[in-house]
Design an enzyme around this catalytic site. Structure first.
Site, PDB file in Angstrom:
ATOM      1  N   VAL A 255      38.054   5.414  36.160  1.00  0.00           N
ATOM      2  CA  VAL A 255      38.483   6.780  35.847  1.00  0.00           C
ATOM      3  C   VAL A 255      37.389   7.540  35.109  1.00  0.00           C
ATOM      4  O   VAL A 255      37.259   8.761  35.256  1.00  0.00           O
ATOM      5  CB  VAL A 255      39.773   6.754  35.003  1.00  0.00           C
ATOM      6  N   GLU A 256      36.587   6.831  34.344  1.00  0.00           N
ATOM      7  CA  GLU A 256      35.599   7.497  33.507  1.00  0.00           C
ATOM      8  C   GLU A 256      34.266   7.712  34.230  1.00  0.00           C
ATOM      9  O   GLU A 256      33.975   8.810  34.693  1.00  0.00           O
ATOM     10  CB  GLU A 256      35.409   6.711  32.205  1.00  0.00           C
ATOM     11  N   MET A 257      33.451   6.661  34.361  1.00  0.00           N
ATOM     12  CA  MET A 257      32.118   6.846  34.946  1.00  0.00           C
ATOM     13  C   MET A 257      31.955   6.160  36.299  1.00  0.00           C
ATOM     14  O   MET A 257      31.029   6.460  37.042  1.00  0.00           O
ATOM     15  CB  MET A 257      31.056   6.388  33.948  1.00  0.00           C
TER      16      MET A 257
END
Length: 452
Positions: A255-257
């Site tokens: 979800v982040e990077m």
């Protein structure tokens, strides 16, 4: 004698008889840790503040039974003394938060409550027992938790000033700064660490939830990176042991990077010949690896200390704070804020249950999410459900929105919510403003500039 008069007589008699306290702790003269352990065991503290707490015979009585059950639940959620006793018995350093909570109880005389004393004669702390606890806490703080920069007159404060610096390698710091701002750590080359932890906005992005790759949003509010080196564990749920382990998380979070593995990141970075030379110079045995990338980022983050006017005051500059701000600090301590927001980072030392005195999530009125599970998501221990790392209060005026769910926008509302759901009852507007006035003094500076 009617029931009310009888109860008043019983309470008054109990308070009188219990003023002598329990004497067993005197057997450990000269060993304050064992004395404190004895006081805790022999004054009824474990009746409500232990995982092994057993319901007393009157626990199933009408009316009083529900009160007893609620007290035990609230007690263990506020502090589980089993952990403190284990440390005391084994000669280990006690938790700074556990120590502060027991110390505040001795200072305030708030425990045990009258309704408990009325049934359990002799459970009140005597003045001698209080003295033992306060002396023990003072010695532990001086030996293990006092800041090297604190002025002598403030050495026993539950809150301590920041150190001047943490040991670092300047060249690794410089590399870490570069990597912290490098978007190649994200799969689509759009995000860096600084995207969610912007140094220009107090180390946060001031969004309820941070936006990752492909427009995805995380489930918890991004905590500040400033002063994070002073946390005992990282992330709201404490799943990372230190800054280096924390730095390894977001690049691989889908979800982040969004990278699949650090091999992908390494492949991108080794194409940068100048960067490779720096890695080979600083890490000649390893070169560019997950370990060296995260080590450099962590080394940089150790420099993110933000001393404030409050630090200058605790270091001995008595002109650094106004009388109004100092009054706010006293209210802050009276309201037990300094039992969780302790030490040099004013937080980050414990995991506290959200909603000890009232149902926070019910009040919020939205579904429970994975982000609401707290430390349970990492430990799978039911006792850890809805427990979150106490956030630092440093720069708190700038790190809104507040709490793990990012639902509170103003510091005044955050203070009110904390008082209602963690302590019980309401806090009046004057006290709220006094605490807020004090919290302004925690806005610090980085590289000589006051944070904005």
């Amino acid at each position: 004698m009617n029931k009310l008069t009888g109860l008043s007589f019983l309470v008054g008699t109990t308070l009188l008889l219990s003023s002598c306290g329990n004497k067993e702790y005197k057997e450990y003269e000269g060993d304050k840790a064992r004395q404190v352990a004895s006081i805790i065991r022999n004054n009824g503290c474990l009746e409500c503040h232990s995982s092994e707490a057993k319901l007393p015979f009157y626990g199933n009585f009408p009316v009083i039974g529900s009160t007893v059950k609620a007290d035990i639940q609230d007690g263990t959620r506020y502090i589980n003394l089993d952990h403190l006793l284990e440390a005391l018995d084994n000669g280990e350093v006690p938790s700074q938060v556990d120590m502060a909570k027991v110390e505040h109880t001795a200072l305030s005389g708030s425990m045990p409550p009258v309704k408990y004393v009325a049934i359990h004669w002799g459970s009140n702390l005597s003045s001698e027992e209080k003295g033992v606890i306060l002396s023990w806490a003072k010695e532990v703080r001086a030996e293990h938790y006092a800041s090297p920069t604190v002025a002598a007159q403030f050495a026993n404060e539950p809150v301590q000033p920041l150190p001047l610096a943490l040991p670092t390698d300047p060249e690794k710091v410089a590399l870490g700064f570069t990597l912290y701002h490098d978007t190649r750590l994200s799969a689509d080359n759009t995000l860096s660490c600084a995207s969610c932890h912007d140094l220009g906005t107090a180390g946060v992005d001031r969004k309820q939830f941070s936006e990752g790759i492909n427009g995805q949003f995380g489930g918890v509010n991004a905590p500040t990176v400033y002063n994070a080196a002073l946390n005992t564990l990282q992330f709201w749920d404490g799943r990372a042991a230190d800054l280096q382990e924390q730095a390894a998380g977001p690049p691989l979070n889908p979800v982040e990077m969004g990278h699949i593995s650090f091999d992908d990141i390494v492949d991108l970075l080794v194409e940068d010949t100048e960067l490779v030379k720096i890695f080979e110079q600083l890490y000649p045995q390893e070169g560019v690896t997950e370990s060296t990338i995260t080590d450099a980022i962590a080394e940089f983050e150790k420099t993110l200390l933000t001393p404030s006017r409050f630090d200058y005051y605790l270091r001995g500059d008595l002109t650094a704070m106004t009388p109004e701000e100092l009054q706010g600090y006293e209210v802050f301590k009276e309201k037990r804020c300094a039992t969780c927001h302790v030490g040099m980072n004013m937080g980050g030392q414990s995991f506290e249950y959200m909603g000890i005195k009232a149902d926070y999530f019910g009040h919020r009125g939205t579904d429970i999410t994975d982000g609401d599970l707290g430390r349970f998501a990492f430990t799978s221990n039911e006792d850890d459900k809805h427990r979150f790392k106490t956030p630092t209060l440093r720069n708190v005026m700038l790190t809104y929105p507040y709490f793990h769910d990012g639902t509170i926008m103003t510091i005044e509302d955050a203070i009110r919510v904390m008082h209602r759901f963690q302590l019980g009852g309401e806090i009046n507007d004057k006290e709220t403003q006094q605490i807020a006035t004090y919290l302004h003094t925690l806005t610090g500076e980085y590289q000589g500039e006051i944070l904005q």
